[in-house]
Write an enzyme that holds these catalytic residues in place. Structure first.
Site, short mmCIF file in Angstrom:
data_model
loop_
_atom_site.label_atom_id
_atom_site.label_comp_id
_atom_site.label_asym_id
_atom_site.label_seq_id
_atom_site.Cartn_x
_atom_site.Cartn_y
_atom_site.Cartn_z
N ILE A 252 43.45 41.82 36.48
CA ILE A 252 42.91 42.44 35.27
C ILE A 252 43.91 43.44 34.70
O ILE A 252 44.45 43.25 33.62
CB ILE A 252 41.55 43.12 35.56
CG1 ILE A 252 40.54 42.07 36.04
CG2 ILE A 252 41.04 43.86 34.33
CD1 ILE A 252 39.24 42.64 36.56
N CYS A 253 44.17 44.49 35.42
CA CYS A 253 44.95 45.62 34.89
C CYS A 253 46.44 45.33 34.78
O CYS A 253 47.15 46.03 34.05
CB CYS A 253 44.72 46.86 35.75
SG CYS A 253 42.97 47.28 35.87
N VAL A 254 46.94 44.33 35.51
CA VAL A 254 48.36 43.99 35.43
C VAL A 254 48.58 42.78 34.53
O VAL A 254 49.46 42.80 33.66
CB VAL A 254 48.95 43.72 36.85
CG1 VAL A 254 50.40 43.24 36.77
CG2 VAL A 254 48.84 44.97 37.71
N THR B 162 43.92 46.28 39.29
CA THR B 162 44.03 45.01 39.99
C THR B 162 45.03 44.10 39.28
O THR B 162 45.18 44.18 38.06
CB THR B 162 42.67 44.28 40.08
OG1 THR B 162 42.26 43.86 38.79
CG2 THR B 162 41.61 45.14 40.71
N PRO C 97 48.47 43.35 30.29
CA PRO C 97 49.61 44.05 29.69
C PRO C 97 50.92 43.31 29.91
O PRO C 97 51.78 43.29 29.02
CB PRO C 97 49.61 45.43 30.35
CG PRO C 97 48.65 45.37 31.46
CD PRO C 97 47.76 44.20 31.25
#
Length: 191
Positions: free
Chosen positions: A117-119, A114, A122
């Protein structure tokens, strides 16, 4: 403000957690369009020989495998994908972080699921480490539109360029009659 085009020789593509299960959790965008745009990014990378890093989180759980089209288009990147055991910020995963550094590229195209969160995490770290990052908002999605908007704004404020797949195609093509333009024009379709 940023005006220089991404030079493909200095660029790489990072696709984060475009997994069958994870994508099913998102409601901020039409998930079919998100999938279609992630596939376009993979096709761009293949057409221009851009290095690609694919990563997934907890594939053996409900998140599931990466979408099969990524394996079809980028079989080598798929085989070399970084399988994270649950680390939220992919840059905190030693294998992913080392793979990004090993590319030797400072301009990164990033998309994933998502967004919030995941993008986001980082990308914030990549910016801190001196990378120039373009986030493809239309190849990323979140649980809610509200969460997605806030994540994109947070990344923008930190220095990321928020873009779309079609902008990336056009920016890399520079000229539709150039060799790269000819390779990319077929990926840019509206039907």
């Amino acid at each position: 403000m940023h005006t220089k085009a991404f030079n493909p020789e200095n660029a790489a593509m990072l696709l984060i957690d475009h997994q069958v299960g994870t994508m099913a959790w998102t409601h901020s965008h039409d998930i079919n369009l998100v999938k279609q745009n992630a596939i376009k990014l993979a096709k761009i990378a293949k057409a221009l020989n851009l290095p690609v890093i694919l990563t997934s989180s907890m594939e053996d759980h409900v998140q599931g495998p990466l979408i099969p089209e990524l394996q079809e288009i980028l079989p080598e990147a798929y085989e070399a994908r970084i399988k994270r055991p649950g680390i939220v910020n992919a840059m905190h995963h030693e294998g992913f972080n080392e793979a990004v550094k090993a590319l030797g590229r400072k301009k990164l195209f990033v998309a994933g699921v998502t967004t919030e969160i995941c993008v986001t995490f980082p990308v914030l770290q990549m910016l801190d480490e001196g990378y120039e990052v373009q986030v493809s908002a239309d190849a990323s999605a979140s649980y809610t539109q509200y969460g997605d908007n806030l994540a994109l704004e947070r990344m923008r404020q930190a220095g990321a360029i928020i873009t779309t797949v079609d902008q990336i195609i056009s920016e890399l093509a520079i000229d539709w009659t150039s060799p790269n333009g000819q390779k990319l024009v077929g990926i840019l379709n509206y039907h």
